[in-house]
Design a protein around this motif. Structure first.
Motif, short mmCIF file in Angstrom:
data_model
loop_
_atom_site.label_atom_id
_atom_site.label_comp_id
_atom_site.label_asym_id
_atom_site.label_seq_id
_atom_site.Cartn_x
_atom_site.Cartn_y
_atom_site.Cartn_z
N GLU A 12 57.71 -26.19 -48.46
CA GLU A 12 58.87 -26.75 -47.76
C GLU A 12 59.40 -25.79 -46.69
OE1 GLU A 12 63.44 -28.30 -48.64
OE2 GLU A 12 62.04 -28.04 -50.31
N LYS A 13 59.51 -24.52 -47.01
CA LYS A 13 59.99 -23.54 -46.04
C LYS A 13 59.06 -23.47 -44.83
CE LYS A 13 62.40 -20.54 -49.35
NZ LYS A 13 62.43 -19.20 -49.98
N LEU A 14 57.76 -23.49 -45.07
CA LEU A 14 56.80 -23.44 -43.96
C LEU A 14 56.86 -24.71 -43.11
CD1 LEU A 14 53.82 -21.85 -45.91
CD2 LEU A 14 55.05 -20.80 -43.99
N ASP A 55 57.33 -35.76 -53.95
CA ASP A 55 57.85 -36.03 -55.30
C ASP A 55 58.95 -35.04 -55.67
OD1 ASP A 55 56.07 -38.11 -55.58
OD2 ASP A 55 54.57 -36.93 -56.66
N TYR A 56 58.75 -33.79 -55.30
CA TYR A 56 59.73 -32.74 -55.60
C TYR A 56 61.03 -33.00 -54.85
CZ TYR A 56 61.52 -27.96 -56.32
OH TYR A 56 62.29 -26.87 -56.67
N GLY A 57 60.90 -33.47 -53.61
CA GLY A 57 62.09 -33.80 -52.84
C GLY A 57 62.86 -34.95 -53.45
N PHE A 58 62.16 -36.01 -53.81
CA PHE A 58 62.82 -37.15 -54.44
C PHE A 58 63.43 -36.77 -55.78
CE2 PHE A 58 60.58 -40.39 -51.72
CZ PHE A 58 61.72 -41.10 -51.37
N GLU A 59 62.76 -35.89 -56.50
CA GLU A 59 63.27 -35.47 -57.81
C GLU A 59 64.64 -34.80 -57.66
OE1 GLU A 59 62.15 -32.00 -61.01
OE2 GLU A 59 60.49 -33.10 -60.11
N ARG A 60 64.78 -33.93 -56.66
CA ARG A 60 66.06 -33.26 -56.44
C ARG A 60 67.11 -34.24 -55.92
NH1 ARG A 60 64.08 -28.58 -52.65
NH2 ARG A 60 62.53 -30.20 -52.20
N VAL A 95 61.08 -32.07 -45.66
CA VAL A 95 60.79 -32.87 -46.85
C VAL A 95 61.31 -34.29 -46.68
CG1 VAL A 95 61.31 -33.15 -49.30
CG2 VAL A 95 60.65 -30.92 -48.43
N TYR A 96 62.50 -34.42 -46.09
CA TYR A 96 63.07 -35.75 -45.90
C TYR A 96 62.18 -36.60 -45.00
CZ TYR A 96 66.41 -39.49 -45.19
OH TYR A 96 67.01 -40.74 -45.15
N ARG A 97 61.65 -36.00 -43.93
CA ARG A 97 60.75 -36.75 -43.05
C ARG A 97 59.54 -37.25 -43.82
NH1 ARG A 97 62.12 -32.66 -39.10
NH2 ARG A 97 60.29 -31.46 -39.73
N LEU A 98 59.03 -36.43 -44.73
CA LEU A 98 57.90 -36.86 -45.55
C LEU A 98 58.30 -37.94 -46.55
CD1 LEU A 98 56.17 -33.43 -46.38
CD2 LEU A 98 55.32 -35.22 -44.86
N MET A 99 59.50 -37.79 -47.13
CA MET A 99 59.96 -38.75 -48.14
C MET A 99 60.04 -40.16 -47.58
SD MET A 99 62.97 -36.43 -49.91
CE MET A 99 63.83 -37.84 -50.62
N TYR A 100 60.46 -40.29 -46.34
CA TYR A 100 60.63 -41.61 -45.74
C TYR A 100 59.65 -41.84 -44.59
CZ TYR A 100 64.63 -42.37 -48.72
OH TYR A 100 65.43 -42.55 -49.83
N SER A 101 58.46 -41.28 -44.74
CA SER A 101 57.43 -41.46 -43.72
C SER A 101 56.93 -42.90 -43.71
CB SER A 101 56.25 -40.52 -44.01
OG SER A 101 55.16 -40.84 -43.17
#
Length: 228
Positions: A12-14, A55-60, A95-101
């Motif tokens: 995520e940081k990268l 998945d980790y983003g949605f989990e949080r 991560v958000y961009r990936l979550m709602y890609s």
């Protein structure tokens, strides 16, 4: 923190630091101090890693939603839900961009749960006589607008620079689906609001009618709400 979580947070940081929104698996491994075999064992490949990041983003995100205690004011909870959604996107932009890609072949189960949690708050709004349209129509309008604003803020921050944008869009969308108590009563779609309220109350408190009669009544109430 276990190695898997360390790798997810490093990824995520990268991603947040990457100008082209891409990462190399080697960089993730180096950030954690492990070799490539560890990544392959835990995630399979780069796509598996990115899928796990989603998945980790949605989990949080969902953990905060599930832990939120409802207040006596469902409209206030609805506003808070919008604001926490936007805040999460700004805190975790990559991560958000990936979550709602839009590239997903199907909607992730976690995204469906987020919509379900929104519907629950809207059911409470309907039961309180605050909703002017159907729960499903309101949920689709709110979620699509919230995601759209959040994606624009994190994807094009140099274009969308107005700090009050999210609040103004939120209020505009809410005005279209919620009853405005400051307006004169005659200006409100009273029949639609009452139909939605009765339907929600029947769902929460149960109905003295039989199953078929209750289903028919709720069908009529939904028709009245749609026509309101």
């Amino acid at each position: 923190m276990d190695t898997r979580t360390q790798m997810l947070e490093a990824a995520e940081k990268l991603l947040n630091a990457s100008p082209d929104r891409d990462i190399a698996t080697r960089a993730v491994c180096e950030a954690v101090g492990v070799g490539a075999p560890v990544l392959y064992r835990l995630f399979g490949d780069k796509n598996g890693l990115l899928s796990a990041v989603v998945d980790y983003g949605f989990e949080r995100y969902l953990a905060a939603k599930r832990a939120a205690e409802g207040s006596p004011d469902p409209v206030a909870d609805l506003r808070n839900g919008w604001d926490t959604h936007t805040a999460f996107a700004l805190e975790h932009p990559a991560v958000y961009r990936l979550m709602y890609s839009p590239s997903f072949k199907e909607v992730p189960a976690a995204a469906r749960e987020a919509m379900r949690l929104l519907r629950q708050v809207l059911e409470r709004c309907a039961a309180a006589g605050k909703l002017r349209t159907t729960v499903e129509s309101a949920a689709q309008a709110i979620m699509s607008a919230n995601i759209g604003v959040a994606l624009n803020l994190v994807s094009q921050p140099r274009v969308y620079t107005d700090p009050g944008l999210s609040t103004r869009v939120r209020d505009a969308v809410f005005d279209s689906v919620l009853v405005d108590e400051e307006r004169a009563p005659a200006a409100e779609p009273a029949v639609a609001t009452a139909a939605l309220q009765l339907s929600a109350l029947l769902r929460d408190a149960g109905s003295p009618l039989g199953g078929p009669e209750t289903a028919l009544l709720r069908h009529w109430l939904e028709r009245l709400a749609e026509q309101g």
